[in-house]
Structure formats: C-alpha cells, structure tokens
Write an enzyme that holds these catalytic residues in place. Structure first.
Site, PDB file in Angstrom:
ATOM      1  N   HIS A   1      25.307  18.327  27.221  1.00  0.00           N
ATOM      2  CA  HIS A   1      23.879  18.641  27.306  1.00  0.00           C
ATOM      3  C   HIS A   1      23.548  19.397  28.595  1.00  0.00           C
ATOM      4  O   HIS A   1      22.624  19.042  29.327  1.00  0.00           O
ATOM      5  CB  HIS A   1      23.033  17.382  27.180  1.00  0.00           C
TER       6      HIS A   1
ATOM      7  N   LYS B   1       9.577  58.363  13.498  1.00  0.00           N
ATOM      8  CA  LYS B   1       8.141  58.484  13.250  1.00  0.00           C
ATOM      9  C   LYS B   1       7.876  59.035  11.851  1.00  0.00           C
ATOM     10  O   LYS B   1       6.965  58.570  11.149  1.00  0.00           O
ATOM     11  CB  LYS B   1       7.501  59.398  14.294  1.00  0.00           C
TER      12      LYS B   1
ATOM     13  N   VAL C   1      19.657  72.044  26.909  1.00  0.00           N
ATOM     14  CA  VAL C   1      18.667  72.410  25.903  1.00  0.00           C
ATOM     15  C   VAL C   1      19.398  73.051  24.728  1.00  0.00           C
ATOM     16  O   VAL C   1      19.964  74.132  24.850  1.00  0.00           O
ATOM     17  CB  VAL C   1      17.620  73.398  26.467  1.00  0.00           C
TER      18      VAL C   1
END
Length: 525
Positions: free
Chosen positions: A277, A141, A69
């Site tokens: 292919h 945001k 933190v």
C-alpha cells in the site's frame, strides 16, 4: 439510412517515421488515389515502384529556405481546408487552381528523439516541425471531408476502410481527435524543453502530456476508471518495463511498484525493498540480494504477504526462489538471470517486470498532484544527505556503525508516508511507522510491529533493541524522542528545526544516546 463512405482520390504523404508507408502507399494506389509526397517519403515510395507527384510540382512552388517552406502554400492548405459542401469554396478553389486533398498522412519531425540523443540546441530547434502540425490541424478541422493519419498504427484501419469504399464520418472524427492530441503533445514537449533551457522548472504555463499505454481494469477501487500513460521521459521504471510473466497489472500494482522501485534505487549495495500500500514494510542492503531479502522480510513478514518487491541488481535464482516462497504480487528488477526466470515461471500469476535500468534518485524532475480545479507541481524530492551534511547535537557522537545505519534509515524515511519513523540495524529496517497524524504514534506503531516480528521469529527481545531511529521531520516535542528511546534506539537522525530542539537534545543526552540533525526533511504525502 446508411451513411455514404467518402473515397480518397488524392493523398499527401509526408512522414518522418517510414514504418508502414509502402503498404499504405500501395493500398492507396490500388484504389486509384493520386499520391503527393515530399523528400524522403517520396523517394521511399518511388523506390517501391509507386508513382508519386512531388508537392512542389503539384503546387508550382519550389521548396525554399532549406526545406523549411514546402507545404505552407495555398495549393496545399486550400486543398485540405476547402469544404466540399460549400459552392463558394468550390468556386474559389477552381478559380485558383486548387485541387482537393482527401487524405493527409503526417508524423512530425522527431523532436523528442533529437533531444534524447543529446543533440545541441540548434539541432533541436531545426527538428521543430512547422508545416507538419499546420497540415495536421487543418486536416483535423476539416475532417468532414479529409482523413488525417498521424501514426503507423492507424494505417491498417484506413486500408480496411478503403476496401469498404472509403471512410465514414465517425472514423474521420476519431482520426481528428487523435491528430489534435498528437500536436498538443508535440507542442507540450517543445514548450517544456524551452522552459528547461531557460532553467524554469515552473513556467507561467505548464503543459503536460502522455501517451496511453494500458487501460487498467479499474482504479484504486472497482468504481473508478484508470489507465497508464507514458510521459516520454527517459527515466527507467514503469514506462521502460517489460512484463515477462503474470497477470495484468492493476492501478494499485503500478502505484506500489513505482514506490518500491524508486526506493530501492536509493541504495548502491545489493538491496531489496518490500512495499505494501505504497509504504515500505521492509528494506535492507547486504552483500547479496538473497541476504538483503532475508533481512528485509524479517522486518515485517506479515505485511510482506501479497506485497511488491523491488531489487536494484539483476535478479538471481537464489533470491527468486526465496521471494517466490511467499505470495508476492509483483517483482521489479533491472534484469533477471535465465535461472531466475525459470524459478518464477512456476508462479504463473506473479508479475515480473524488467526495466533495463534504475532511476537516478538525484535527478531533477517534476512531481504533479491534482487538486480541485487544478494541480500542484513541485520539483521531485531529489534530496540526498551524506555524512558531511550531518550535525552532531548531543554529547555522544554516533559510532561508525551507527552512522551507517542512520544514513540508511533516513534514506528509507524519504519513501515512507509522513509522519514517518524508521528503526534500522545492520543495514536493514527493523520497524517502520508510517502515515500517522502523530509522530509519537508512528514511533510506537513501528516499535509494536518490531516486537510482533521478533515474537514471530522466536526472538527474546524486540528487533528495535540497539537500533537507530530516523524521523522524516523534526520532533516537535521530546515525547517522540522518548518513544524511540523506550523502543531501544541508541542513536537518532532527524532534520531538526523545531523551536523545542533543545528540549529534544536534552532528552537525548539524558538517555545517553547520540543524535544528528540533517537540516533536510522528507515529508511524503
């Protein structure tokens, strides 16, 4: 009306990848930006002579819980999320002594690199970033007012914007879009890792992510858009390849190259796979790559023109010279000798890809295919049949040489589109029938192509004479078995499992050939 550019007065820089950080910090400081930072980023900036304010000093709250933190506080997130155009937001920010943050530069803890290093579970979990994604999403945001940078690749554009007076809204929105993609990919990696830890290959919610590499000229056809994305896995192949020379790769080139390289990785001896292919048209293993090339080309020299060639050894000059004698679109190899590079340099348009390794054909993984409204997901076909897995079901057992060719042919069948029938002899394919609605048609087409190849080589009988045959799935009727016998096959390998297995076994015994069951099929659609 000209849009106003927004200056950057305060920036928070906290990155794991320090590339370009000093240049960015200097550019911001030169335009009067206050720099906030944490840990190693702050130290690197200070060592470069820049003035930096620790985030803990800015917030008045110390880092706690071993650094878990440090930015998850109102002074950081309020400074990021506060709208500059709302008086109520500005009043609350002033009331709580929250200063606006105009730019956030974050790249996240290196979770993927930690996992790739083989670190233990505890270390991997400690490298799951929490504060970083929160700041990234908050900044994105509020991109009307805040710039969010998540990659050193974005720094040059931001520096140019600073020199022009600040960022435009369109620029900030583009950064926001990239930021949400960045956190989505990060969370996707973590969720897949947790599912793997639980042994859950197909979790309730499956998240996929990729980082765009090249934008391609078009997709399978000119009216389709296409790009190549890397999924972050460590599997050698297209994602790890270095293009040494040649034109830009197309969607079809990449698809066929992947098919060829995955196929050639199945074999331990020097081997060559030629693909056209998405289907192999020639596969061979031999004592040398050059011998393998000659044998693989012999199977279908017409289809090999304009094909993709994969080898499972370092490409040597002799083999490179052989391959470059015909028109080839792509060569893919783990590596190449300098002399081989010199040989291929004369073919300016030929693409050469060096991957640095081979994919493990037995490795587990996920294969995904889109369908209307969703996608199908399955474990990749890592099935690997050995002689010990085989069950002899006929009166005659295969000889030792036939057994080697049977296992070789069945391994090739795994990489040929269903319905697939493969004829092989002496460690090389001599006829390949692919992608037909009827297994009988696949057997007949392979035999016809073998006859054509023999005629082109001036040989008197089809290449399938005395060969073995492999079928990717069981023969539902005896007619398929009778077709390969008519082509000259003397031994057959197939999964078995049909309700008419005994009819097929009886037909094999009547023809005097050997047949073994694998108990494993290899459908490829």
């Amino acid at each position: 009306m000209t849009e106003n550019r927004i200056p950057v007065r305060r920036a928070l820089l906290s990155v794991s990848d320090k590339a370009g950080l000093i240049e960015l910090g200097r550019a911001l400081a030169a335009h009067g930006t206050e720099l906030l930072s944490t840990g190693g980023s702050a130290r690197a900036l200070r060592e470069a002579g820049l003035t930096v304010k620790d985030v803990s000093e800015h917030t008045g709250f110390p880092e706690i819980l071993d650094g878990r933190v440090k930015t998850l506080v109102p002074q950081v997130h309020g400074g990021i999320l506060g709208r500059r155009d709302l008086a109520s937001h500005q009043e609350q920010m002033a009331q709580h002594n929250i200063a606006p943050i105009d730019l956030v530069c974050v790249n996240l803890y290196p979770f993927a690199a930690t996992v790739a290093s083989g670190a233990g579970v505890e270390d991997c979990i400690e490298n799951i970033d929490i504060g970083g994604p929160a700041m990234v999403r908050a900044s994105a945001k509020n991109h009307d007012h805040v710039v969010i940078l998540t990659s050193p690749d974005q720094y040059a554009g931001l520096i140019s914007a600073l020199e022009a007076g600040g960022t435009l809204h369109a620029e900030r929105r583009a950064y926001a879009a990239a930021a949400y993609a960045h956190t989505a990919a990060y969370d996707s990696m973590i969720s897949r890792w947790f599912a793997q830890q639980a042994g859950d290959l197909l979790p309730q919610t499956l998240t996929l992510s990729g980082t765009r590499g090249d934008l391609l000229r078009y997709g399978e056809n000119p009216h389709q858009q296409a790009a190549f994305y890397r999924d972050g896995s460590m599997r050698p192949g297209l994602a790890s390849a270095r293009q040494v020379q040649g034109k830009a790769l197309s969607y079809n080139n990449l698809n066929d190259t992947d098919a060829a390289f995955e196929a050639v990785a199945e074999f331990s001896a020097p081997s060559v796979v030629i693909v056209k292919h998405a289907n192999p048209c020639g596969v061979a293993s031999a004592a040398t790559l050059e011998d393998a090339w000659v044998a693989a080309l012999r199977c279908d020299p017409v289809s090999a023109f304009g094909g993709i060639v994969a080898v499972n050894r370092t490409l040597d000059a002799a083999t490179a010279k052989r391959i470059s004698a015909i028109f080839t679109e792509v060569i893919v190899a783990p590596d190449a000798e300098p002399e081989a590079l010199e040989v291929l340099a004369a073919k300016k348009n030929l693409r050469l890809l060096l991957t640095g390794g081979l994919p493990d054909p037995k490795a587990e993984g996920l294969a995904v295919k889109t369908v209307a409204g969703g996608f199908l997901a399955q474990s990749r076909d890592a099935g690997h049949v050995t002689e010990a897995d085989l069950k002899v079901v006929t009166k005659r057992a295969p000889t030792e040489a036939e057994m080697r060719d049977l296992l070789f042919a069945f391994r090739v069948a795994k990489h040929v589109k269903s319905n697939a029938v493969i004829y092989a002899k002496d460690g090389a394919t001599v006829g390949i029938g692919a992608g037909q609605m009827s297994r009988v048609d696949s057997a007949r087409i392979a035999a016809r192509k073998s006859a054509d190849a023999a005629e082109a080589a001036g040989e008197q009988e089809p290449l399938t004479t005395g060969s073995v045959a492999a079928s990717d799935a069981f023969f539902p009727f005896a007619d398929g078995l009778e077709s390969v016998v008519a082509a000259g096959a003397v031994a057959v390998i197939q999964p078995g499992g049909s309700i008419r297995d005994q009819d097929v076994i009886d037909a094999a015994d009547k023809a005097g050939i050997a047949m073994v069951f694998t108990g494993m099929r290899h459908f490829r659609h």
